[in-house]
Design an enzyme around this catalytic site. Structure first.
Site, PDB file in Angstrom:
ATOM      1  N   LYS A  13       0.207 -55.580 103.879  1.00 12.72           N
ATOM      2  CA  LYS A  13       1.159 -55.807 104.977  1.00 12.72           C
ATOM      3  C   LYS A  13       0.853 -54.867 106.153  1.00 12.72           C
ATOM      4  O   LYS A  13       0.736 -55.301 107.293  1.00 12.72           O
ATOM      5  CB  LYS A  13       2.609 -55.581 104.497  1.00 12.72           C
ATOM      6  CG  LYS A  13       3.016 -56.478 103.340  1.00 12.72           C
ATOM      7  CD  LYS A  13       4.457 -56.256 102.899  1.00 12.72           C
ATOM      8  CE  LYS A  13       4.778 -54.884 102.348  1.00 12.72           C
ATOM      9  NZ  LYS A  13       4.109 -54.553 101.076  1.00 12.72           N
ATOM     10  N   ARG A  88      13.925 -56.152 101.823  1.00 11.48           N
ATOM     11  CA  ARG A  88      13.388 -55.972 100.482  1.00 11.48           C
ATOM     12  C   ARG A  88      14.407 -56.243  99.404  1.00 11.48           C
ATOM     13  O   ARG A  88      14.106 -56.083  98.230  1.00 11.48           O
ATOM     14  CB  ARG A  88      13.056 -54.507 100.362  1.00 11.48           C
ATOM     15  CG  ARG A  88      11.702 -54.109 100.145  1.00 11.48           C
ATOM     16  CD  ARG A  88      11.771 -52.603 100.207  1.00 11.48           C
ATOM     17  NE  ARG A  88      10.659 -52.095  99.497  1.00 11.48           N
ATOM     18  CZ  ARG A  88       9.528 -51.764 100.103  1.00 11.48           C
ATOM     19  NH1 ARG A  88       9.373 -51.884 101.376  1.00 11.48           N
ATOM     20  NH2 ARG A  88       8.556 -51.313  99.386  1.00 11.48           N
ATOM     21  N   ARG A 123      -6.406 -45.994  98.602  1.00 14.31           N
ATOM     22  CA  ARG A 123      -5.787 -46.007  99.941  1.00 14.31           C
ATOM     23  C   ARG A 123      -5.785 -44.610 100.552  1.00 14.31           C
ATOM     24  O   ARG A 123      -5.514 -43.611  99.900  1.00 14.31           O
ATOM     25  CB  ARG A 123      -4.348 -46.513  99.860  1.00 14.31           C
ATOM     26  CG  ARG A 123      -3.616 -46.308 101.197  1.00 14.31           C
ATOM     27  CD  ARG A 123      -2.448 -47.211 101.389  1.00 14.31           C
ATOM     28  NE  ARG A 123      -1.424 -47.035 100.376  1.00 14.31           N
ATOM     29  CZ  ARG A 123      -0.349 -47.805 100.320  1.00 14.31           C
ATOM     30  NH1 ARG A 123      -0.173 -48.770 101.193  1.00 14.31           N
ATOM     31  NH2 ARG A 123       0.541 -47.609  99.371  1.00 14.31           N
ATOM     32  N   ARG A 156      -1.026 -41.155  99.932  1.00 13.00           N
ATOM     33  CA  ARG A 156       0.428 -41.197  99.866  1.00 13.00           C
ATOM     34  C   ARG A 156       0.903 -40.654  98.523  1.00 13.00           C
ATOM     35  O   ARG A 156       0.302 -40.918  97.495  1.00 13.00           O
ATOM     36  CB  ARG A 156       0.907 -42.639 100.050  1.00 13.00           C
ATOM     37  CG  ARG A 156       1.373 -42.899 101.461  1.00 13.00           C
ATOM     38  CD  ARG A 156       1.625 -44.337 101.740  1.00 13.00           C
ATOM     39  NE  ARG A 156       2.603 -44.971 100.854  1.00 13.00           N
ATOM     40  CZ  ARG A 156       3.053 -46.203 101.040  1.00 13.00           C
ATOM     41  NH1 ARG A 156       2.622 -46.920 102.070  1.00 13.00           N
ATOM     42  NH2 ARG A 156       3.920 -46.733 100.198  1.00 13.00           N
ATOM     43  N   ARG A 167       6.889 -49.326  91.173  1.00 13.89           N
ATOM     44  CA  ARG A 167       7.152 -50.032  92.437  1.00 13.89           C
ATOM     45  C   ARG A 167       6.959 -51.543  92.248  1.00 13.89           C
ATOM     46  O   ARG A 167       7.688 -52.346  92.826  1.00 13.89           O
ATOM     47  CB  ARG A 167       6.243 -49.497  93.548  1.00 13.89           C
ATOM     48  CG  ARG A 167       6.681 -48.115  94.024  1.00 13.89           C
ATOM     49  CD  ARG A 167       5.602 -47.390  94.792  1.00 13.89           C
ATOM     50  NE  ARG A 167       5.188 -48.088  95.986  1.00 13.89           N
ATOM     51  CZ  ARG A 167       4.032 -47.855  96.624  1.00 13.89           C
ATOM     52  NH1 ARG A 167       3.184 -46.954  96.168  1.00 13.89           N
ATOM     53  NH2 ARG A 167       3.745 -48.520  97.710  1.00 13.89           N
TER      54      ARG A 167
HETATM   55  P1  AP5 Z   1      -1.648 -51.719 102.819  1.00 18.01           P
HETATM   56  O1  AP5 Z   1      -1.910 -52.555 104.030  1.00 18.01           O
HETATM   57  O2  AP5 Z   1      -1.343 -50.288 103.022  1.00 18.01           O
HETATM   58  O3  AP5 Z   1      -0.546 -52.420 101.900  1.00 18.01           O
HETATM   59  P2  AP5 Z   1       1.017 -52.632 102.102  1.00 18.01           P
HETATM   60  O4  AP5 Z   1       1.317 -54.061 101.764  1.00 18.01           O
HETATM   61  O5  AP5 Z   1       1.458 -52.140 103.435  1.00 18.01           O
HETATM   62  O6  AP5 Z   1       1.535 -51.737 100.889  1.00 18.01           O
HETATM   63  P3  AP5 Z   1       2.587 -50.551 100.824  1.00 18.01           P
HETATM   64  O7  AP5 Z   1       2.302 -49.771  99.589  1.00 18.01           O
HETATM   65  O8  AP5 Z   1       2.664 -49.819 102.117  1.00 18.01           O
HETATM   66  O9  AP5 Z   1       3.872 -51.380 100.612  1.00 18.01           O
HETATM   67  P4  AP5 Z   1       5.188 -50.923 100.057  1.00 18.01           P
HETATM   68  O10 AP5 Z   1       5.993 -52.104 100.395  1.00 18.01           O
HETATM   69  O11 AP5 Z   1       5.223 -50.533  98.640  1.00 18.01           O
HETATM   70  O12 AP5 Z   1       5.477 -49.524 100.814  1.00 18.01           O
HETATM   71  P5  AP5 Z   1       6.433 -49.159 102.015  1.00 18.01           P
HETATM   72  O13 AP5 Z   1       5.758 -48.176 102.862  1.00 18.01           O
HETATM   73  O14 AP5 Z   1       7.026 -50.370 102.623  1.00 18.01           O
HETATM   74  O15 AP5 Z   1      -2.901 -51.893 101.836  1.00 18.01           O
HETATM   75  C1  AP5 Z   1      -2.951 -51.214 100.593  1.00 18.01           C
HETATM   76  C2  AP5 Z   1      -4.387 -50.752 100.314  1.00 18.01           C
HETATM   77  O16 AP5 Z   1      -5.227 -51.904 100.152  1.00 18.01           O
HETATM   78  C3  AP5 Z   1      -5.014 -49.959 101.485  1.00 18.01           C
HETATM   79  O17 AP5 Z   1      -5.857 -48.985 100.952  1.00 18.01           O
HETATM   80  C4  AP5 Z   1      -5.817 -51.020 102.263  1.00 18.01           C
HETATM   81  O18 AP5 Z   1      -6.926 -50.458 102.971  1.00 18.01           O
HETATM   82  C5  AP5 Z   1      -6.294 -51.918 101.123  1.00 18.01           C
HETATM   83  N1  AP5 Z   1      -6.473 -53.311 101.553  1.00 18.01           N
HETATM   84  C6  AP5 Z   1      -5.773 -53.986 102.512  1.00 18.01           C
HETATM   85  N2  AP5 Z   1      -6.227 -55.265 102.619  1.00 18.01           N
HETATM   86  C7  AP5 Z   1      -7.223 -55.389 101.683  1.00 18.01           C
HETATM   87  C8  AP5 Z   1      -8.079 -56.463 101.292  1.00 18.01           C
HETATM   88  N3  AP5 Z   1      -8.000 -57.662 101.875  1.00 18.01           N
HETATM   89  N4  AP5 Z   1      -8.963 -56.238 100.288  1.00 18.01           N
HETATM   90  C9  AP5 Z   1      -9.052 -55.033  99.682  1.00 18.01           C
HETATM   91  N5  AP5 Z   1      -8.276 -53.971 100.010  1.00 18.01           N
HETATM   92  C10 AP5 Z   1      -7.372 -54.146 101.004  1.00 18.01           C
HETATM   93  O19 AP5 Z   1       7.616 -48.429 101.220  1.00 18.01           O
HETATM   94  C11 AP5 Z   1       7.460 -47.181 100.577  1.00 18.01           C
HETATM   95  C12 AP5 Z   1       8.771 -46.765  99.937  1.00 18.01           C
HETATM   96  O20 AP5 Z   1       9.787 -46.589 100.949  1.00 18.01           O
HETATM   97  C13 AP5 Z   1       9.388 -47.763  98.962  1.00 18.01           C
HETATM   98  O21 AP5 Z   1       8.858 -47.622  97.669  1.00 18.01           O
HETATM   99  C14 AP5 Z   1      10.880 -47.400  99.053  1.00 18.01           C
HETATM  100  O22 AP5 Z   1      11.164 -46.247  98.294  1.00 18.01           O
HETATM  101  C15 AP5 Z   1      11.056 -47.061 100.510  1.00 18.01           C
HETATM  102  N6  AP5 Z   1      11.419 -48.227 101.348  1.00 18.01           N
HETATM  103  C16 AP5 Z   1      10.671 -48.765 102.365  1.00 18.01           C
HETATM  104  N7  AP5 Z   1      11.283 -49.828 102.900  1.00 18.01           N
HETATM  105  C17 AP5 Z   1      12.452 -49.976 102.208  1.00 18.01           C
HETATM  106  C18 AP5 Z   1      13.505 -50.911 102.284  1.00 18.01           C
HETATM  107  N8  AP5 Z   1      13.487 -51.934 103.176  1.00 18.01           N
HETATM  108  N9  AP5 Z   1      14.541 -50.783 101.414  1.00 18.01           N
HETATM  109  C19 AP5 Z   1      14.589 -49.772 100.521  1.00 18.01           C
HETATM  110  N10 AP5 Z   1      13.606 -48.851 100.387  1.00 18.01           N
HETATM  111  C20 AP5 Z   1      12.545 -48.947 101.234  1.00 18.01           C
HETATM  112 ZN    ZN Z   2       2.638 -50.482 104.064  1.00 15.55          ZN
END
Ligand code: AP5
Ligand code: ZN
Length: 218
Positions: A13, A88, A123, A156, A167
């Site tokens: 994402k 989410r 990552r 991270r 997660r």
């Molecule tokens: P990346 O693009 O970083 O993936 P992402 O989908 O953004 O994954 P996240 O881990 O950031 O999502 P998340 O939803 O768990 O975390 P968030 O920050 O929202 O890609 C991942 C890796 O793959 C990278 O190394 C990238 O280079 C690689 N990659 C990308 N595309 C690729 C491809 N095509 N092929 C191979 N490799 C590839 O949330 C973190 C925490 O915050 C949550 O756990 C929660 O505690 C809290 N939080 C955030 N939002 C909320 C909410 N709305 N409600 C409640 N708690 C929340």
């Molecule tokens: Zn992300």
């Protein structure tokens, strides 16, 4: 352009958000990035959120909804916005609906769980911007260094394998129901409903970018 990128942790994402926001001139509203900024600033929210995030749980709906509501009031959201990692939970999606926040598209990025652990372990992120790299699949031009600022990249705290597994289970239970929520709403023909598009998130970063462009044009 007003859209949601929906998908499990590690779906890509954040990676794809970078190009969509640039193309359409819209801000990325990543609740994860907003929370990580609060953690870094050691604000009361950040101190509380850090414990939850490090354990792989979800921060409370009230806090998240308040953060997003304030963010949407800022002037840069006028031309549109991209939600990454929000909503989410069903209550978060209901809050958007109740506030009549406009949405054109929900794009679901589908990635099997086997690929996710591998993506997370490699990552590296640029903390200030949230830019995301992978040591093998999406490497920076210089190892360990952000392409734009030249600043160092970090891992991270929630990317440990055990935390990633938790997660993923939180995603299955609390976030995946949004797939039905939005696809069913879209199918009702309600003119306020966003169009729902599901794409495969397996392939190169460029291939997935093209799939998203095609989805937004269809
Ligand atoms: P990346 O693009 O970083 O993936 P992402 O989908 O953004 O994954 P996240 O881990 O950031 O999502 P998340 O939803 O768990 O975390 P968030 O920050 O929202 O890609 C991942 C890796 O793959 C990278 O190394 C990238 O280079 C690689 N990659 C990308 N595309 C690729 C491809 N095509 N092929 C191979 N490799 C590839 O949330 C973190 C925490 O915050 C949550 O756990 C929660 O505690 C809290 N939080 C955030 N939002 C909320 C909410 N709305 N409600 C409640 N708690 C929340
Ligand atoms: Zn992300």
């Amino acid at each position: 352009m007003r859209l949601i990128l929906l998908g499990p942790p590690g779906a890509g994402k954040g990676t794809q958000a970078a190009f969509i926001t640039e193309k359409f001139g819209i801000p990325q509203i990543s609740t994860g990035d907003m929370l990580r900024a609060a953690v870094k600033a050691q604000s009361p929210l950040g101190v509380e959120a850090k414990k939850i995030m490090d354990a792989g749980g979800l921060v409370s709906d009230d806090i998240i909804i308040g953060l997003v509501r304030d963010r949407l009031k800022e002037a840069d959201c006028e031309p549109g916005y991209l939600f990454d990692g929000f909503p989410r939970t069903i209550p978060q999606a209901d809050a958007l609906k109740d506030a009549q926040v406009k949405l054109d598209f929900v794009i679901e990025i589908d990635v099997p769980e086997e690929s996710i652990i591998e993506r997370m372990s490699g990552r590296r992120i640029h903390a200030a911007s949230g830019r995301s790299y992978h040591v093998t699949f999406n490497p920076p031009k210089t190892p360990g260094v952000d392409d734009v600022t030249g600043e160092p990249l970090l891992q991270r705290d929630d990317d440990r394998e055990e935390t990633v597994r938790h997660r993923l289970s939180v995603y299955r239970e609390q976030t995946r129901p949004l797939v039905d929520y939005y696809s069913q709403w879209s199918a009702t023909g309600d003119p306020h409903a966003p169009a729902y598009r599901k794409i495969s998130g397996v392939g190169s970063v460029d291939e997935i970018r093209q799939r998203i462009l095609d989805a937004l044009a269809s």
